[in-house]
Design a protein around this motif. Sequence first.
Motif, mmCIF file in Angstrom:
data_model
loop_
_atom_site.group_PDB
_atom_site.id
_atom_site.type_symbol
_atom_site.label_atom_id
_atom_site.label_comp_id
_atom_site.label_asym_id
_atom_site.label_seq_id
_atom_site.Cartn_x
_atom_site.Cartn_y
_atom_site.Cartn_z
ATOM 1 N N GLU A 73 -21.202 27.804 -3.539
ATOM 2 C CA GLU A 73 -19.786 27.788 -3.902
ATOM 3 C C GLU A 73 -19.467 28.911 -4.875
ATOM 4 O O GLU A 73 -18.415 29.548 -4.788
ATOM 5 C CB GLU A 73 -19.426 26.435 -4.517
ATOM 6 C CG GLU A 73 -19.378 25.301 -3.501
ATOM 7 C CD GLU A 73 -18.876 24.012 -4.119
ATOM 8 O OE1 GLU A 73 -18.494 24.033 -5.296
ATOM 9 O OE2 GLU A 73 -18.856 23.005 -3.417
ATOM 10 N N ALA A 74 -20.393 29.163 -5.817
ATOM 11 C CA ALA A 74 -20.170 30.254 -6.772
ATOM 12 C C ALA A 74 -20.128 31.596 -6.064
ATOM 13 O O ALA A 74 -19.314 32.464 -6.389
ATOM 14 C CB ALA A 74 -21.273 30.239 -7.840
ATOM 15 N N GLU A 75 -21.002 31.775 -5.076
ATOM 16 C CA GLU A 75 -21.009 33.015 -4.304
ATOM 17 C C GLU A 75 -19.724 33.169 -3.503
ATOM 18 O O GLU A 75 -19.164 34.267 -3.406
ATOM 19 C CB GLU A 75 -22.215 33.033 -3.353
ATOM 20 C CG GLU A 75 -23.552 33.253 -4.047
ATOM 21 C CD GLU A 75 -23.646 34.601 -4.742
ATOM 22 O OE1 GLU A 75 -23.090 35.576 -4.196
ATOM 23 O OE2 GLU A 75 -24.243 34.675 -5.823
ATOM 24 N N ASP A 76 -19.220 32.063 -2.939
ATOM 25 C CA ASP A 76 -17.968 32.105 -2.183
ATOM 26 C C ASP A 76 -16.805 32.490 -3.090
ATOM 27 O O ASP A 76 -15.945 33.292 -2.702
ATOM 28 C CB ASP A 76 -17.683 30.747 -1.539
ATOM 29 C CG ASP A 76 -18.640 30.440 -0.397
ATOM 30 O OD1 ASP A 76 -19.296 31.388 0.091
ATOM 31 O OD2 ASP A 76 -18.756 29.257 -0.013
ATOM 32 N N CYS A 77 -16.772 31.929 -4.301
ATOM 33 C CA CYS A 77 -15.702 32.249 -5.256
ATOM 34 C C CYS A 77 -15.777 33.710 -5.679
ATOM 35 O O CYS A 77 -14.758 34.379 -5.821
ATOM 36 C CB CYS A 77 -15.804 31.344 -6.486
ATOM 37 S SG CYS A 77 -15.386 29.621 -6.159
ATOM 38 N N LYS A 78 -17.014 34.199 -5.872
ATOM 39 C CA LYS A 78 -17.210 35.591 -6.271
ATOM 40 C C LYS A 78 -16.738 36.526 -5.167
ATOM 41 O O LYS A 78 -16.070 37.532 -5.420
ATOM 42 C CB LYS A 78 -18.698 35.821 -6.566
ATOM 43 C CG LYS A 78 -19.004 37.156 -7.213
ATOM 44 C CD LYS A 78 -20.474 37.231 -7.561
ATOM 45 C CE LYS A 78 -20.814 38.574 -8.199
ATOM 46 N NZ LYS A 78 -22.252 38.671 -8.530
ATOM 47 N N THR A 79 -17.079 36.206 -3.924
ATOM 48 C CA THR A 79 -16.654 37.023 -2.784
ATOM 49 C C THR A 79 -15.142 37.034 -2.659
ATOM 50 O O THR A 79 -14.530 38.081 -2.424
ATOM 51 C CB THR A 79 -17.272 36.477 -1.483
ATOM 52 O OG1 THR A 79 -18.701 36.490 -1.610
ATOM 53 C CG2 THR A 79 -16.871 37.333 -0.292
ATOM 54 N N LEU A 80 -14.518 35.865 -2.832
ATOM 55 C CA LEU A 80 -13.066 35.766 -2.746
ATOM 56 C C LEU A 80 -12.398 36.573 -3.845
ATOM 57 O O LEU A 80 -11.397 37.259 -3.617
ATOM 58 C CB LEU A 80 -12.647 34.298 -2.845
ATOM 59 C CG LEU A 80 -11.139 34.001 -2.740
ATOM 60 C CD1 LEU A 80 -10.605 34.465 -1.394
ATOM 61 C CD2 LEU A 80 -10.874 32.525 -2.935
ATOM 62 N N MET B 248 -12.001 25.157 0.455
ATOM 63 C CA MET B 248 -12.240 24.745 -0.699
ATOM 64 C C MET B 248 -13.489 25.147 -0.825
ATOM 65 O O MET B 248 -14.168 24.657 -0.122
ATOM 66 C CB MET B 248 -12.086 23.396 -1.012
ATOM 67 C CG MET B 248 -13.022 22.633 -1.544
ATOM 68 S SD MET B 248 -12.959 21.260 -1.945
ATOM 69 C CE MET B 248 -13.226 21.263 -2.588
ATOM 70 N N ALA B 249 -13.294 26.335 -1.128
ATOM 71 C CA ALA B 249 -14.442 25.902 -1.735
ATOM 72 C C ALA B 249 -14.285 24.573 -2.218
ATOM 73 O O ALA B 249 -13.252 24.188 -2.658
ATOM 74 C CB ALA B 249 -14.603 26.763 -2.846
ATOM 75 N N VAL B 250 -15.558 24.169 -2.799
ATOM 76 C CA VAL B 250 -15.247 22.799 -2.510
ATOM 77 C C VAL B 250 -15.477 21.885 -3.666
ATOM 78 O O VAL B 250 -14.979 20.779 -3.681
ATOM 79 C CB VAL B 250 -16.051 22.281 -1.345
ATOM 80 C CG1 VAL B 250 -15.170 21.586 -0.391
ATOM 81 C CG2 VAL B 250 -16.857 23.331 -0.666
ATOM 82 N N GLY B 251 -16.376 22.281 -4.672
ATOM 83 C CA GLY B 251 -16.654 21.445 -5.830
ATOM 84 C C GLY B 251 -15.567 21.539 -6.840
ATOM 85 O O GLY B 251 -14.637 22.307 -6.720
ATOM 86 N N GLU B 252 -15.669 20.789 -7.943
ATOM 87 C CA GLU B 252 -14.638 20.790 -8.943
ATOM 88 C C GLU B 252 -14.805 21.999 -9.847
ATOM 89 O O GLU B 252 -15.883 22.565 -9.983
ATOM 90 C CB GLU B 252 -14.689 19.499 -9.775
ATOM 91 C CG GLU B 252 -14.390 18.254 -8.929
ATOM 92 C CD GLU B 252 -14.362 17.009 -9.757
ATOM 93 O OE1 GLU B 252 -14.680 17.102 -10.958
ATOM 94 O OE2 GLU B 252 -14.042 15.945 -9.235
ATOM 95 N N VAL B 253 -13.711 22.372 -10.541
ATOM 96 C CA VAL B 253 -13.711 23.557 -11.382
ATOM 97 C C VAL B 253 -14.564 23.317 -12.609
ATOM 98 O O VAL B 253 -14.560 22.245 -13.200
ATOM 99 C CB VAL B 253 -12.264 23.895 -11.818
ATOM 100 C CG1 VAL B 253 -12.243 25.097 -12.727
ATOM 101 C CG2 VAL B 253 -11.408 24.136 -10.599
ATOM 102 N N MET B 254 -15.300 24.373 -13.043
ATOM 103 C CA MET B 254 -16.130 24.258 -14.230
ATOM 104 C C MET B 254 -15.249 24.112 -15.461
ATOM 105 O O MET B 254 -14.207 24.763 -15.592
ATOM 106 C CB MET B 254 -17.030 25.487 -14.372
ATOM 107 C CG MET B 254 -18.120 25.553 -13.334
ATOM 108 S SD MET B 254 -19.324 26.848 -13.641
ATOM 109 C CE MET B 254 -18.356 28.296 -13.364
ATOM 110 N N ARG B 255 -15.666 23.274 -16.398
ATOM 111 C CA ARG B 255 -14.895 23.030 -17.603
ATOM 112 C C ARG B 255 -15.338 23.981 -18.694
ATOM 113 O O ARG B 255 -16.521 24.129 -18.982
ATOM 114 C CB ARG B 255 -15.081 21.573 -18.057
ATOM 115 C CG ARG B 255 -14.613 20.559 -17.043
ATOM 116 C CD ARG B 255 -14.689 19.163 -17.614
ATOM 117 N NE ARG B 255 -16.059 18.792 -17.957
ATOM 118 C CZ ARG B 255 -16.906 18.304 -17.070
ATOM 119 N NH1 ARG B 255 -16.553 18.156 -15.822
ATOM 120 N NH2 ARG B 255 -18.129 17.961 -17.438
#
Length: 204
Positions: free
Chosen positions: A145-152, A1-8
């Motif tokens: 977390e944003a960097e992890d999402c970008k990498t994924l 998880m990444a791990v925080g909640e999704v941006m609205r």
Amino acid sequence: MAVGEVMRMEIPSGGDMSVTSPELHVLAVDDSIVDRKVIERLLRISACKVTTVESGARALQYLGLDGDKGASVTDYSMPGLTGYDLLKKIKESSVFREIPVVIMSSENILPRIEQCLREGAEDFLLKPVKLADVKRIKELIMRNEAEDCKTLSHSNKRKLAEYIDDAPSPSPSPSSSTHDDSSAKDFPSSKQMKSADEKFSSLL
């Protein structure tokens, strides 16, 4: 998880789309009710969703029961399972190891701080924790977390491109080609249609 909640995502009346600040869920762990209330208030002021527990054992129990896991802020010195023990258990778990953990302590002991950071702590805060500390930690966690999402995302795009490149190109089927040709031959031309009409008229 990444791990925080999704941006609205919100679309105002003017039609321009904007992104609101994401809400981070933080599990605050401290055996002192006073310190627990202080860190809870600071986190809420920083627009975080907060769950508080009074021990490391309760923290592990909560993590095992609840699916909404963002980050954990824990006191170092607690009876039973210490904050350092909690950190190690989280980082050794295949399920929870992606959860960012921040350690708090009223004692500025360098070897202790280095040990926690070496075991994977996101940061080490000295009490009394200040609002600026909490905001800095939140920004750090959200940025990571944003960097992890970008990498994924880049990894998934690369895999998709490789799959497309490796996929064999479809070749035309001989049978379908023959079928198409025969269908074209069987279909009457306009001249043949006119001739058929004339023959039909002569029969009337």
